[in-house]
Design a protein around this motif. Structure first.
Motif, PDB file in Angstrom:
ATOM      1  N   GLU A   1       0.816  -1.214   0.000  1.00 14.93           N
ATOM      2  CA  GLU A   1       0.000   0.000   0.000  1.00 14.93           C
ATOM      3  C   GLU A   1       0.851   1.265   0.000  1.00 14.93           C
ATOM      4  OE1 GLU A   1      -2.221  -0.878   3.501  1.00 14.93           O
ATOM      5  OE2 GLU A   1      -3.863  -1.870   2.399  1.00 14.93           O
TER       6      GLU A   1
ATOM      7  N   ARG B   1      -5.020  -5.490  -6.468  1.00 14.17           N
ATOM      8  CA  ARG B   1      -6.206  -5.165  -7.245  1.00 14.17           C
ATOM      9  C   ARG B   1      -6.629  -3.714  -7.000  1.00 14.17           C
ATOM     10  NH1 ARG B   1      -7.181  -5.870 -10.862  1.00 14.17           N
ATOM     11  NH2 ARG B   1      -9.449  -6.098 -10.968  1.00 14.17           N
ATOM     12  N   ARG B   2      -6.580  -3.267  -5.746  1.00 13.65           N
ATOM     13  CA  ARG B   2      -6.943  -1.881  -5.435  1.00 13.65           C
ATOM     14  C   ARG B   2      -6.009  -0.902  -6.136  1.00 13.65           C
ATOM     15  NH1 ARG B   2      -7.654  -4.096  -0.186  1.00 13.65           N
ATOM     16  NH2 ARG B   2      -5.595  -3.340   0.475  1.00 13.65           N
ATOM     17  N   ARG B   3      -4.741  -1.259  -6.220  1.00 16.21           N
ATOM     18  CA  ARG B   3      -3.761  -0.362  -6.832  1.00 16.21           C
ATOM     19  C   ARG B   3      -3.685  -0.514  -8.351  1.00 16.21           C
ATOM     20  NH1 ARG B   3       0.658   1.651  -3.866  1.00 16.21           N
ATOM     21  NH2 ARG B   3       1.281   2.359  -5.948  1.00 16.21           N
TER      22      ARG B   3
ATOM     23  N   ALA C   1      -5.618  -8.557  -2.877  1.00 13.21           N
ATOM     24  CA  ALA C   1      -6.583  -7.454  -2.797  1.00 13.21           C
ATOM     25  C   ALA C   1      -5.877  -6.107  -2.900  1.00 13.21           C
ATOM     26  CB  ALA C   1      -7.373  -7.548  -1.490  1.00 13.21           C
ATOM     27  N   ALA C   2      -4.700  -5.974  -2.261  1.00  8.08           N
ATOM     28  CA  ALA C   2      -3.970  -4.714  -2.333  1.00  8.08           C
ATOM     29  C   ALA C   2      -3.528  -4.414  -3.757  1.00  8.08           C
ATOM     30  CB  ALA C   2      -2.761  -4.763  -1.396  1.00  8.08           C
TER      31      ALA C   2
END
Length: 395
Positions: A165, A200-202, A197-198
């Motif tokens: 992140e 995918r968010r980025r 998930a991190a």
């Protein structure tokens, strides 16, 4: 441009070819010199099984030699791609279409194809260190810039989701391994879920090296594919099946990358060697034979874990998988290359210097490979038992 002896300008090598040479190979040359001089070597250096490939794989390749040996479909023969898909069903309960699988010339070709398909030239890609040094070398050769994510033994060399992140905005992807070389670190499913998930968010490409799947101690290795289809997985037959020289690997790709990889592979490799593909298909039936070998690795691992602390090497994270032990030697030396050379010269035991695996902290570490016969581990411990306690810290 420099002039040649004839006065005309000499074209120079490309900046992309200016990648680090593994320092391990300087040690490897010293090993060969020692052997040529008649000296003895206890080899815990190279990360490959010191055993023959599965018997069925050899027999299948021999039988195939009686017929035509030519090119195959660019992404590999259909039976092998389906066999790999069936492997994911057996091991993980996942239904991975064979159409998403590409057979490659070892994992080295797999990384090259994956990086070319996923990243634009000039982009930055995060790499979890310590790591297999070819990640950095391949990225640099493809005009990509590695960005280090450091880990340490206190956390079992596991990357943290907050590290991802906190990556700069210009990072395009993340490369990691589970189980990892050189640490043996295995990421549990919960960690993989957070990392997936991190990314995918980025909007990051996630490339996961799963080459050491199957070589685990106490818990199975979950695949990142269990989190979803938006990851690139690299695997192969070199480690669990002991087929390093056969140069046969595979990719599992998101669907939109399959035609890109197929096009790239047609230009860069045509196809993986037919005989190796036939042998790999037969190897998929040899898990009972490979599990016997895994028991040997587990015994070697246990010997090292029990003996090394008493010899003064007690700073390491016990490996969850693979066949390596990554040891901190900072209380003995501040130069892992010099330490490995001295250990070879004075004991005949050879290990890999950590500088290849970690661009910042590797001078403080060495890697032992225990993918060898049990007697080799016994010899190494006997020699180190006489030598290590006498070592005082040197630069």
């Amino acid at each position: 441009m420099m002039p040649g002896s004839d006065g005309f300008p000499l074209p120079q090598p490309s900046s992309r070819s200016s990648v680090e040479i593994y320092r391990m190979w300087s040690i490897y040359k010293a090993v060969n010199q020692r052997l040529r001089a008649g000296g003895a070597v206890v080899n815990l250096l190279v990360g490959e099984p010191n055993f023959p490939p599965p018997a069925k794989a050899v027999a299948a390749a021999q039988a195939a030699m009686a017929g035509p040996v030519g090119y195959t479909e660019t992404l590999g023969i259909r039976p092998l791609r389906q066999g790999i898909a069936d492997l994911y069903r057996r091991r993980h309960g996942l239904d991975i279409p064979a159409e998403r699988i590409a057979v490659t010339i070892g994992t080295s070709s797999g990384f090259m194809l994956a990086f070319l398909a996923a990243f634009e030239a000039g982009q930055k890609v995060a790499v979890v260190e310590p790591c297999y040094p070819a990640y950095r070398g391949t990225l640099k050769a493809l005009n990509l810039t590695p960005h280090r994510i450091g880990t340490d033994a206190a956390n079992g060399f596991r990357p943290r989701v907050q590290d991802i992140e906190a990556l700069p905005a210009d990072i395009a992807g993340l490369v990691l391994a589970s189980p990892a070389n050189p640490t043996g670190t295995l990421l549990p499913a919960a960690d993989l879920a957070e990392i997936y998930a991190a990314c995918r968010r980025r909007g990051l490409w996630l490339v996961v090296d799963e080459l050491y799947h199957g070589i685990v101690y106490g818990q199975p290795a979950p695949t990142i594919l269990g989190q979803g289809p938006e990851a690139i997985v690299i695997n192969g037959f070199s480690k669990y099946w002991g087929m390093t020289g056969w140069r046969i690997g595979w990719l599992v790709l998101p669907e939109r990358l399959v035609p890109r990889v197929e096009a790239l592979a047609g230009s860069l490799q045509i196809s993986a060697p037919y005989l190796s593909q036939v042998a790999a298909l037969a190897a998929l039936e040899c898990e009972p034979e490979m599990e016997q070998r895994l028991a040997l690795y587990a015994a070697n691992r246990q010997k090292l874990l029990q003996a090394l602390p008493g010899l003064g090497l007690n700073s390491f994270a016990p490996p969850d998988g693979a066949f390596y032990l990554y040891c901190n030697i900072s209380h003995l030396a501040d130069n892992s290359v010099a330490f490995c050379q001295r250990m070879l010269d004075e004991t005949g035991v050879v290990a890999a210097p950590g500088v290849d695996f970690d661009s910042q902290e590797g001078h403080r570490f060495i890697r032992f490979s225990f993918s060898v016969a049990a007697g080799t581990i016994d010899q190494a411990l006997q020699r180190l038992g006489e030598w290590l306690p006498r070592q005082a810290r040197r630069g």
